[in-house]
Structures are given as structure tokens and as C-alpha cells.
Design an enzyme around this catalytic site. Structure first.
Site, PDB file in Angstrom:
ATOM      1  N   ILE A  16     -30.797   3.532  34.962  1.00  0.00           N
ATOM      2  CA  ILE A  16     -30.516   3.744  33.538  1.00  0.00           C
ATOM      3  C   ILE A  16     -31.701   4.424  32.838  1.00  0.00           C
ATOM      4  O   ILE A  16     -31.519   5.339  32.034  1.00  0.00           O
ATOM      5  CB  ILE A  16     -30.192   2.387  32.869  1.00  0.00           C
ATOM      6  CG1 ILE A  16     -28.885   1.811  33.433  1.00  0.00           C
ATOM      7  CG2 ILE A  16     -30.100   2.540  31.359  1.00  0.00           C
ATOM      8  CD1 ILE A  16     -28.624   0.349  33.055  1.00  0.00           C
ATOM      9  N   ALA A  85     -37.644  -1.391  31.706  1.00  0.00           N
ATOM     10  CA  ALA A  85     -38.026  -1.796  33.065  1.00  0.00           C
ATOM     11  C   ALA A  85     -37.505  -3.202  33.347  1.00  0.00           C
ATOM     12  O   ALA A  85     -37.631  -4.106  32.523  1.00  0.00           O
ATOM     13  CB  ALA A  85     -39.541  -1.760  33.213  1.00  0.00           C
ATOM     14  N   GLY A  86     -36.912  -3.364  34.499  1.00  0.00           N
ATOM     15  CA  GLY A  86     -36.391  -4.678  34.846  1.00  0.00           C
ATOM     16  C   GLY A  86     -36.153  -4.793  36.335  1.00  0.00           C
ATOM     17  O   GLY A  86     -35.956  -3.803  37.040  1.00  0.00           O
ATOM     18  N   GLY A 143     -26.982 -17.087  41.012  1.00  0.00           N
ATOM     19  CA  GLY A 143     -27.894 -16.383  41.914  1.00  0.00           C
ATOM     20  C   GLY A 143     -28.973 -15.615  41.183  1.00  0.00           C
ATOM     21  O   GLY A 143     -29.890 -15.085  41.799  1.00  0.00           O
ATOM     22  N   TYR A 147     -33.717 -14.342  36.351  1.00  0.00           N
ATOM     23  CA  TYR A 147     -33.425 -13.076  35.667  1.00  0.00           C
ATOM     24  C   TYR A 147     -32.657 -13.363  34.377  1.00  0.00           C
ATOM     25  O   TYR A 147     -32.972 -12.809  33.304  1.00  0.00           O
ATOM     26  CB  TYR A 147     -32.612 -12.199  36.620  1.00  0.00           C
ATOM     27  CG  TYR A 147     -32.124 -10.880  36.072  1.00  0.00           C
ATOM     28  CD1 TYR A 147     -32.990  -9.790  35.980  1.00  0.00           C
ATOM     29  CD2 TYR A 147     -30.795 -10.711  35.696  1.00  0.00           C
ATOM     30  CE1 TYR A 147     -32.536  -8.572  35.505  1.00  0.00           C
ATOM     31  CE2 TYR A 147     -30.336  -9.492  35.225  1.00  0.00           C
ATOM     32  CZ  TYR A 147     -31.201  -8.423  35.132  1.00  0.00           C
ATOM     33  OH  TYR A 147     -30.749  -7.208  34.662  1.00  0.00           O
ATOM     34  N   PRO A 176     -26.612  -4.226  28.673  1.00  0.00           N
ATOM     35  CA  PRO A 176     -25.636  -3.531  29.524  1.00  0.00           C
ATOM     36  C   PRO A 176     -24.916  -4.520  30.428  1.00  0.00           C
ATOM     37  O   PRO A 176     -25.460  -5.565  30.803  1.00  0.00           O
ATOM     38  CB  PRO A 176     -26.493  -2.587  30.376  1.00  0.00           C
ATOM     39  CG  PRO A 176     -27.862  -2.617  29.787  1.00  0.00           C
ATOM     40  CD  PRO A 176     -27.989  -3.927  29.077  1.00  0.00           C
ATOM     41  N   GLY A 177     -23.693  -4.155  30.792  1.00  0.00           N
ATOM     42  CA  GLY A 177     -22.993  -4.858  31.853  1.00  0.00           C
ATOM     43  C   GLY A 177     -23.307  -4.184  33.182  1.00  0.00           C
ATOM     44  O   GLY A 177     -24.133  -3.259  33.250  1.00  0.00           O
ATOM     45  N   THR A 179     -23.840  -1.970  36.250  1.00  0.00           N
ATOM     46  CA  THR A 179     -23.957  -0.516  36.284  1.00  0.00           C
ATOM     47  C   THR A 179     -24.351  -0.101  37.701  1.00  0.00           C
ATOM     48  O   THR A 179     -25.144  -0.799  38.345  1.00  0.00           O
ATOM     49  CB  THR A 179     -25.034  -0.055  35.259  1.00  0.00           C
ATOM     50  OG1 THR A 179     -24.721  -0.647  33.988  1.00  0.00           O
ATOM     51  CG2 THR A 179     -25.066   1.450  35.128  1.00  0.00           C
TER      52      THR A 179
END
Ligand SMILES: NC(=O)c1ccc[n+]([C@@H]2O[C@H](COP(=O)([O-])OP(=O)(O)OC[C@H]3O[C@@H](n4cnc5c(N)ncnc54)[C@H](OP(=O)(O)O)[C@@H]3O)[C@@H](O)[C@H]2O)c1
Length: 234
Positions: A16, A85-86, A143, A147, A176-177, A179
Site C-alpha cells: 500500500i 509502515a506495519g 492469530g 498486531y 484498510p481491510g 489487501t
């Protein structure tokens, strides 16, 4: 002639973030960041985009590197900062070591919070906008507990900051969903056939830009929303 916009995008070497860079680079001056080396980043970034390596698992060092890059560019004002950033890993929380937990919280949350605060003078000088990229996973995703915790933290931080900076700097958090950036695979998660429902990366970047233009403090962009089962904005 209107002055050229100055934009910082973190996590801009893939997915993204890279798609946002590609959208903005033709019209704006862009500083991109990522975890990889400058040499590797050059292979993917458009010409003319500045880059600084800043591993957010080490927040103080990352923030110092980004501020130093802004100084080198002579950018004492910023029009837009997209803290995108992730990273995460799909793991049973029982198997998550303290170091794994710390890395996820540092990279996704702590660094974004300290960077946002460090950017305040430049954003204020530019009457700018801060955009934090969260995730629909903030509401809980099996899971991805650490995050989800980091993204939920970003959500609360953004809403508080939007009030604190009101009238000086616009603040948004965009969630966001799923992606199709490959992030799930890198996190060790196989979404199986669901991947067919994932948004295309370029589409998500376009929808994020549209959300930025609308300017609401909280935005969610997910296929569930498009199917009429939205998550509820705030
Ligand atoms: N993909 C999804 O389904 C999805 C859904 C909701 C939210 N999001 C969020 O959207 C944002 C972008 O995700 P994406 O899917 O585009 O992921 P991606 O393709 O994996 O890209 C992640 C970007 O963040 C950078 N990054 C990762 N760890 C970092 C670290 N420790 N320090 C500095 N930079 C780091 C990467 O840099 P390098 O490439 O140089 O390592 C890369 O530029 C993330 O915040 C993610 O949580 C994604």
C-alpha cells in the site's frame, strides 16, 4: 505557481505504501521510508523519490533517521505524513516470545506515536495532515493478537491527537481491510480462497487517498463495508 507539496510516507517500499508513493510522486516531493537498505529501495521506488532506511523495531533510531533525512532535504514544513509502515506475524499468542511481541508493538505503534509527536512542528508549519494507517484487524483477528492490539492503540491515539491538534493539524486514522499486498504470506498466514476477496493494492491506495480527501477522523475501508456490513465508523 502553487508550491510543491511535501509528503512523508513510511513503509513505502512495498504494498500500500509503495502504491501511495506511485500515486503522489508525479506531483509532490516525497520522502519514503522502509526497513530495507537504500540500495534495495532504489530498485522499487520511482525516480526522484527520496528514501531513508528506518527500522521501526528500533523506534528512537528510526525517528532520528527520519528527522535527519527531513533536515537534509531542508523540509521545515510538511503537507502530509502517512504513517503506514506495519508488520505482524500469525502466531498463537501462547507461542509469541516477548521479543516478537515487542517488535510488533514497537514497529506498528510505539514508533508511529513517537514519530507523530516528533513531526508536529513541521506539520504545524505546513498546516499539514497526519494520517495513521490502522487495520480492520484492530477489532480482533485470530492469530494476530499483538498486531490487533497495536492497531487498536493507533486508533485511540489518533482520536485523541485529532482533538489535541484540532485547528492546527488534521489527524486521521484509516483502517484498510484485507489487501493483496503479500503481507499475510510474509506474516505466515495463508488466507486460502478468501484472498480472492482481498482489495487490489492500487485500489486500496486510491481509496485511502479518497478517505484523506474526505478528511474524517476515522475511516474504514473493507469489502465488508462495500457489501453493506460496515464496521461502524468510530
Ligand atoms: N495488507 C493488508 O491486508 C492490510 C490490511 C489492513 C491494514 N494493513 C496495514 O497497511 C500497512 C501497509 O501494509 P501492506 O499490506 O502494504 O504491507 P507490506 O506490503 O508488507 O509493506 C509493509 C511496509 O512496511 C515496511 N515495514 C515493515 N516492517 C517495518 C519495520 N520494522 N520498520 C520499518 N518499516 C517496516 C516495509 O518495509 P520493507 O519492505 O523495506 O521491509 C514495507 O515498506 C500496514 O500498516 C498494515 O498493517 C494491511
Amino acid at each position: 505557481m502553487p508550491r510543491q507539496k511535501r509528503i512523508l510516507i513510511t513503509g513505502a517500499t512495498s504494498g500500500i505504501g509503495l502504491a501511495l508513493v506511485v500515486r503522489h510522486a508525479p506531483d509532490a516531493a516525497v520522502l519514503a521510508t522502509g526497513r530495507r537498505s537504500a540500495e534495495e529501495a532504489r530498485r522499487v521506488l520511482p525516480d526522484g523519490v527520496a528514501y531513508v532506511q528506518a527500522d521501526q523495531r528500533h523506534p528512537e533510531r528510526a525517528v532520528a533517521a527520519i528527522l535527519s533525512a527531513l533536515d537534509d532535504l531542508g523540509w521545515d514544513r510538511l503537507d502530509l505524513a502517512v504513517l503506514n509502515a506495519g508488520t505482524g506475524h500469525a502466531v498463537d499468542p501462547a507461542g509469541e516470545t516477548p521479543q516478537m511481541l515487542r517488535d510488533v508493538l514497537d514497529a506498528n505503534l510505539f514508533c508511529a506515536v513517537t514519530l507523530a509527536q516528533a513531526l508536529r512542528p513541521r506539520l504545524e508549519a505546513g498546516q499539514g495532515r497526519l494520517v495513521l494507517i490502522g487495520s480492520t484487524a484492530r477489532k480482533g483477528a485470530a492469530g494476530f493478537a499483538s498486531y490487533a492490539a497495536a492497531k487498536a492503540g493507533l486508533h485511540g491515539f489518533a482520536r485523541a491527537l485529532a482533538e489535541e491538534w484540532r485547528g492546527r493539524i488534521a489527524v486521521q486514522v484509516v483502517h484498510p481491510g484485507p489487501t493483496d499486498t503479500g503481507m499475510h504470506a510474509r506474516a505466515g498466514h495463508d488466507p486460502g480462497r478468501l484472498v480472492r476477496l482481498f482489495a487490489r493494492t492500487g485500489t486500496m491506495a486510491r481509496l485511502i487517498d479518497a478517505a484523506i480527501a474526505r478528511g474524517r477522523t476515522v475511516e474504514t475501508i473493507s469489502f465488508a463495508r462495500f457489501l453493506g456490513r460496515g464496521e461502524g465508523g468510530r
